[in-house]
Design a protein around this motif. Structure first.
Motif, PDB file in Angstrom:
ATOM      1  N   PRO A  40     -22.016   0.503   3.972  1.00  8.44           N
ATOM      2  CA  PRO A  40     -21.595  -0.090   5.237  1.00  8.44           C
ATOM      3  C   PRO A  40     -22.148  -1.493   5.454  1.00  8.44           C
ATOM      4  CG  PRO A  40     -22.432   2.136   5.552  1.00  8.44           C
ATOM      5  CD  PRO A  40     -22.659   1.784   4.137  1.00  8.44           C
ATOM      6  N   GLU A  41     -23.369  -1.759   4.897  1.00 10.66           N
ATOM      7  CA  GLU A  41     -23.944  -3.078   5.197  1.00 10.66           C
ATOM      8  C   GLU A  41     -23.134  -4.217   4.592  1.00 10.66           C
ATOM      9  OE1 GLU A  41     -27.000  -1.378   2.188  1.00 10.66           O
ATOM     10  OE2 GLU A  41     -25.516  -0.674   3.615  1.00 10.66           O
ATOM     11  N   ALA A  42     -22.268  -3.868   3.590  1.00 10.30           N
ATOM     12  CA  ALA A  42     -21.449  -4.912   3.002  1.00 10.30           C
ATOM     13  C   ALA A  42     -20.522  -5.527   4.050  1.00 10.30           C
ATOM     14  CB  ALA A  42     -20.643  -4.350   1.845  1.00 10.30           C
ATOM     15  N   THR A  43     -20.226  -4.764   5.119  1.00  9.92           N
ATOM     16  CA  THR A  43     -19.398  -5.317   6.182  1.00  9.92           C
ATOM     17  C   THR A  43     -20.252  -6.174   7.116  1.00  9.92           C
ATOM     18  OG1 THR A  43     -19.831  -3.533   7.743  1.00  9.92           O
ATOM     19  CG2 THR A  43     -17.990  -3.214   6.215  1.00  9.92           C
ATOM     20  N   GLY A  44     -21.554  -6.082   6.935  1.00 13.46           N
ATOM     21  CA  GLY A  44     -22.471  -6.848   7.799  1.00 13.46           C
ATOM     22  C   GLY A  44     -22.686  -6.180   9.134  1.00 13.46           C
ATOM     23  N   LYS A  45     -22.054  -5.040   9.353  1.00 13.46           N
ATOM     24  CA  LYS A  45     -22.184  -4.399  10.661  1.00 13.46           C
ATOM     25  C   LYS A  45     -23.289  -3.348  10.632  1.00 13.46           C
ATOM     26  CE  LYS A  45     -17.434  -4.872  12.256  1.00 13.46           C
ATOM     27  NZ  LYS A  45     -16.314  -4.090  12.758  1.00 13.46           N
ATOM     28  N   GLN A  46     -24.155  -3.425  11.608  1.00 15.22           N
ATOM     29  CA  GLN A  46     -25.267  -2.478  11.690  1.00 15.22           C
ATOM     30  C   GLN A  46     -25.549  -2.185  13.138  1.00 15.22           C
ATOM     31  OE1 GLN A  46     -28.703  -4.610  10.244  1.00 15.22           O
ATOM     32  NE2 GLN A  46     -28.212  -4.046   8.137  1.00 15.22           N
ATOM     33  N   VAL A  47     -26.294  -1.108  13.356  1.00 21.02           N
ATOM     34  CA  VAL A  47     -26.869  -0.912  14.676  1.00 21.02           C
ATOM     35  C   VAL A  47     -28.234  -0.268  14.482  1.00 21.02           C
ATOM     36  CG1 VAL A  47     -25.789   1.362  15.087  1.00 21.02           C
ATOM     37  CG2 VAL A  47     -26.489  -0.054  17.017  1.00 21.02           C
ATOM     38  N   GLU A  48     -29.239  -0.797  15.156  1.00 24.64           N
ATOM     39  CA  GLU A  48     -30.579  -0.225  15.047  1.00 24.64           C
ATOM     40  C   GLU A  48     -30.894   0.528  16.328  1.00 24.64           C
ATOM     41  OE1 GLU A  48     -33.977  -2.840  14.827  1.00 24.64           O
ATOM     42  OE2 GLU A  48     -35.286  -1.156  14.311  1.00 24.64           O
ATOM     43  N   VAL A  49     -31.171   1.814  16.191  1.00 28.67           N
ATOM     44  CA  VAL A  49     -31.445   2.664  17.355  1.00 28.67           C
ATOM     45  C   VAL A  49     -32.868   3.209  17.238  1.00 28.67           C
ATOM     46  CG1 VAL A  49     -30.758   4.751  18.606  1.00 28.67           C
ATOM     47  CG2 VAL A  49     -29.003   3.221  17.674  1.00 28.67           C
ATOM     48  N   PHE A  50     -33.604   3.117  18.334  1.00 30.88           N
ATOM     49  CA  PHE A  50     -35.036   3.420  18.336  1.00 30.88           C
ATOM     50  C   PHE A  50     -35.313   4.636  19.227  1.00 30.88           C
ATOM     51  CE2 PHE A  50     -39.420   2.791  19.566  1.00 30.88           C
ATOM     52  CZ  PHE A  50     -40.011   2.198  18.466  1.00 30.88           C
ATOM     53  N   SER A  51     -36.114   5.550  18.716  1.00 30.62           N
ATOM     54  CA  SER A  51     -36.519   6.726  19.508  1.00 30.62           C
ATOM     55  C   SER A  51     -37.790   7.280  18.883  1.00 30.62           C
ATOM     56  CB  SER A  51     -35.421   7.804  19.484  1.00 30.62           C
ATOM     57  OG  SER A  51     -35.408   8.458  18.229  1.00 30.62           O
ATOM     58  N   TRP A  52     -38.187   8.499  19.291  1.00 31.64           N
ATOM     59  CA  TRP A  52     -39.314   9.158  18.635  1.00 31.64           C
ATOM     60  C   TRP A  52     -38.898  10.536  18.130  1.00 31.64           C
ATOM     61  CZ3 TRP A  52     -39.597   7.445  23.747  1.00 31.64           C
ATOM     62  CH2 TRP A  52     -39.455   8.405  24.737  1.00 31.64           C
ATOM     63  N   TRP A  53     -37.625  10.646  17.847  1.00 32.87           N
ATOM     64  CA  TRP A  53     -37.118  11.956  17.433  1.00 32.87           C
ATOM     65  C   TRP A  53     -37.106  12.067  15.917  1.00 32.87           C
ATOM     66  CZ3 TRP A  53     -32.629  10.981  21.307  1.00 32.87           C
ATOM     67  CH2 TRP A  53     -33.115  11.170  22.610  1.00 32.87           C
ATOM     68  N   THR A  54     -38.242  12.478  15.386  1.00 32.56           N
ATOM     69  CA  THR A  54     -38.380  12.518  13.921  1.00 32.56           C
ATOM     70  C   THR A  54     -38.485  13.935  13.366  1.00 32.56           C
ATOM     71  OG1 THR A  54     -40.768  12.341  14.106  1.00 32.56           O
ATOM     72  CG2 THR A  54     -39.540  10.281  13.832  1.00 32.56           C
ATOM     73  N   GLY A  55     -38.639  14.935  14.196  1.00 33.50           N
ATOM     74  CA  GLY A  55     -38.805  16.274  13.609  1.00 33.50           C
ATOM     75  C   GLY A  55     -38.650  17.352  14.646  1.00 33.50           C
ATOM     76  N   GLY A  56     -38.857  18.598  14.204  1.00 32.60           N
ATOM     77  CA  GLY A  56     -38.920  19.740  15.106  1.00 32.60           C
ATOM     78  C   GLY A  56     -37.782  19.840  16.102  1.00 32.60           C
ATOM     79  N   GLY A  57     -36.546  19.855  15.646  1.00 30.43           N
ATOM     80  CA  GLY A  57     -35.398  20.018  16.537  1.00 30.43           C
ATOM     81  C   GLY A  57     -34.904  18.682  17.082  1.00 30.43           C
ATOM     82  N   GLU A  58     -35.823  17.723  17.221  1.00 28.48           N
ATOM     83  CA  GLU A  58     -35.452  16.446  17.845  1.00 28.48           C
ATOM     84  C   GLU A  58     -34.619  15.587  16.892  1.00 28.48           C
ATOM     85  OE1 GLU A  58     -38.256  16.063  21.124  1.00 28.48           O
ATOM     86  OE2 GLU A  58     -39.471  15.119  19.588  1.00 28.48           O
TER      87      GLU A  58
ATOM     88  N   VAL B  89     -39.852   6.483  15.481  1.00 28.40           N
ATOM     89  CA  VAL B  89     -41.289   6.463  15.161  1.00 28.40           C
ATOM     90  C   VAL B  89     -41.880   7.791  15.631  1.00 28.40           C
ATOM     91  CG1 VAL B  89     -43.501   5.353  15.708  1.00 28.40           C
ATOM     92  CG2 VAL B  89     -41.456   3.940  15.381  1.00 28.40           C
ATOM     93  N   ALA B  90     -42.548   8.503  14.718  1.00 31.34           N
ATOM     94  CA  ALA B  90     -43.033   9.862  15.027  1.00 31.34           C
ATOM     95  C   ALA B  90     -44.063   9.882  16.150  1.00 31.34           C
ATOM     96  CB  ALA B  90     -43.640  10.477  13.767  1.00 31.34           C
ATOM     97  N   GLY B  91     -44.109  11.000  16.857  1.00 32.28           N
ATOM     98  CA  GLY B  91     -45.108  11.201  17.914  1.00 32.28           C
ATOM     99  C   GLY B  91     -44.439  11.687  19.184  1.00 32.28           C
ATOM    100  N   GLY B  92     -44.728  12.951  19.559  1.00 32.35           N
ATOM    101  CA  GLY B  92     -44.078  13.563  20.712  1.00 32.35           C
ATOM    102  C   GLY B  92     -44.213  12.718  21.967  1.00 32.35           C
ATOM    103  N   ALA B  93     -43.168  12.778  22.813  1.00 37.29           N
ATOM    104  CA  ALA B  93     -43.126  12.068  24.091  1.00 37.29           C
ATOM    105  C   ALA B  93     -43.236  10.552  23.935  1.00 37.29           C
ATOM    106  CB  ALA B  93     -44.196  12.583  25.052  1.00 37.29           C
ATOM    107  N   GLY B  94     -43.062  10.067  22.719  1.00 41.09           N
ATOM    108  CA  GLY B  94     -43.038   8.621  22.512  1.00 41.09           C
ATOM    109  C   GLY B  94     -44.405   7.965  22.525  1.00 41.09           C
ATOM    110  N   THR B  95     -45.459   8.761  22.357  1.00 38.47           N
ATOM    111  CA  THR B  95     -46.803   8.177  22.459  1.00 38.47           C
ATOM    112  C   THR B  95     -46.990   7.002  21.498  1.00 38.47           C
ATOM    113  OG1 THR B  95     -47.385  10.168  21.258  1.00 38.47           O
ATOM    114  CG2 THR B  95     -48.197  10.014  23.488  1.00 38.47           C
ATOM    115  N   ASN B  96     -46.537   7.154  20.264  1.00 37.06           N
ATOM    116  CA  ASN B  96     -46.669   6.039  19.311  1.00 37.06           C
ATOM    117  C   ASN B  96     -45.480   5.084  19.421  1.00 37.06           C
ATOM    118  OD1 ASN B  96     -48.873   7.480  18.321  1.00 37.06           O
ATOM    119  ND2 ASN B  96     -47.568   8.587  16.880  1.00 37.06           N
TER     120      ASN B  96
END
Ligand code: GAL
Length: 440
Positions: A45-63, A88-95
């Motif tokens: 997909p990056e060959a089209t130059g189109k991207q989207v960066e989405v930030f959260s803390w949902w890295t594991g355990g159902g999230e 970025v890992a860490g429950g409730a967004g602490t990190n």
């Protein structure tokens, strides 16, 4: 030798060989990407130059699984956009929230991030002019007709709406292990704090961990539910608008109840994630855990069955009240990929996106037109409660206090967890409301 003939011969063998290979493909249906024209299939997909960066803390355990389910919907609708998952890992967004703050201060925002509806959003990102108003999307997508009216004021300022709520989570849930309770003779569900404490005395005497808890933010989570149970919804709300005195005897009773609840928790709480603490319950090592209903997503991922492997109830003393929070996505001012971020927000606000995300995440959709049949028995009960209960906001998850107030409360809480001095704690809470809350 005729070169043309040899070349054709080799080619026909190759074609035949590739036909045989594809016929031996194991009967699996080709995915759309596999059947696409060769250039499309191989072009990342990056060959089209189109991207989207989405930030959260949902890295594991159902999230992470919940987020992934929504990313699938996004990719199907935006096949030419590369999705950059910057969780970025860490429950409730602490990190994560610390990393985000640094990026925002350096003017390097992700295109979109998870920001809780309420004071976290308004008191931080709106106040600092880090996010764009989204009224145009609400109008275009007809979201004002479908998103809860109670939520809109919590994501708005001066007529501007600043985020797209993807769900409603409940904070005041008491998860339990039915077999552990039964084995220890706790057969009636406690309806108030006294009954709950009595049940936990029995469990403690039997050598069971009565109440599983994790790192400090989970202690704040427990605190807000015990304050709610002790004060009731009206006086609890008053803590956040200045009409309940933090120095009052009622608040002191609430803190005493909280101190008592802490006495039933595991000694290694500080070193456990929320998943570790919730897992103690489904593993039969602890009887109860107070945690938001993202625990439901985690139990589901572990393959646990509702009502058999785990039970639930409102935290004793809070029945009839839904202490809520809402995960919502924002559009960064200066988003490097603004169009793609808007495409992401459209998915986050859509019925399809929400019905993919929430049954896995362990939350109910913010939208009122969800397909209820996709949600398990716990989540259906949460939908009923959300529709009928008194709704109050969560402290630990950004609804009722701005970041500076919450961080002062957190500092006071850290000291209290170490010294257990209720008077010093209460004085610090009074001071926190004066310096950063409405008690100035
Ligand atoms: C909350 C968030 C939930 C869940 C939880 C544990 O703040 O709103 O979606 O992620 O933290 O990490």
């Amino acid at each position: 030798m005729n070169i043309k003939k040899v070349t054709w011969g080799v080619l026909s063998i190759l074609i035949l060989f590739s036909l045989i290979l594809s016929a031996c493909g194991g009967g699996e249906e080709a995915t759309p990407a596999e059947t696409a024209a060769p250039e499309e299939a191989t072009a990342p997909p990056e060959a089209t130059g189109k991207q989207v960066e989405v930030f959260s803390w949902w890295t594991g355990g159902g999230e992470a699984a919940g987020l992934d389910a929504m990313i699938v919907v996004f990719k199907a609708q935006n096949p030419d956009v590369e999705f950059i998952n910057s969780a970025v890992a860490g429950g409730a967004g602490t990190n994560a929230r610390a990393v985000l703050a640094t990026r925002l201060s350096q003017n390097q925002p992700p295109d979109s991030w998870q920001g809780h509806a309420g004071q976290e959003l308004i008191g931080t990102y709106v106040k600092d002019q880090k996010i764009e108003p989204l009224n145009f999307l609400y109008e275009e997508q007809g979201w004002l007709d479908i998103m809860p009216a109670t939520l809109i004021p919590l994501i708005s300022q001066d007529g501007n709406i600043y985020s797209v709520p993807v769900n409603i989570h409940r904070a005041n849930v008491l998860w339990s292990n039915p077999a552990v309770l039964e084995a220890n003779g706790v057969t009636t569900a406690p309806t108030n704090l006294e009954e709950w404490f009595a049940a936990m005395d029995t469990l403690q005497a039997a050598g069971v961990i009565p109440l599983a808890m994790g790192e400090q933010w989970t202690a704040m989570h427990l605190m807000e539910t015990i304050l709610l149970a002790s004060l009731g919804p009206e006086a609890y709300n008053g803590l956040w608008d200045g009409t309940t005195d933090w120095g009052s005897p009622e608040v002191k009773t609430g803190l005493e109840n909280y101190a008592k609840a802490l006495g039933y928790t595991n000694t290694d709480a500080g070193s456990l994630s929320w998943q570790d603490a919730s897992q103690l319950v489904v593993d039969g090592k602890a009887a109860y855990n107070v945690m938001g209903d993202w625990a439901q997503g985690f139990f589901q991922e572990l393959g646990k069955q509702p009502n058999t492997d785990y039970g639930w109830a409102p935290v004793p003393g809070t029945s009839g009240t839904f202490q809520f929070l809402s995960d919502s996505f924002v559009l960064a001012v200066g988003a490097p990929h603004r169009d793609e971020a808007i495409a992401w927000l459209k998915v986050a606000g859509s019925k399809e996106g929400q019905d993919a995300f929430n049954p896995v995440k362990g939350s109910i959709p913010a939208r009122s037109d969800a397909d209820k049949t996709l949600y398990n028995v716990y989540l259906q009960s949460a939908m009923d409660d959300w529709a009928s209960n008194t709704v109050v906001g969560s402290l630990a998850h950004g609804v009722v206090a701005n970041d500076s107030w919450k961080s002062e409360i957190d500092t006071a809480l850290g000291l209290f967890l170490a010294d257990k001095n209720i008077d010093t704690f209460q004085a610090a809470l009074v001071a926190a409301c004066q310096s950063s809350g409405p008690c100035q």
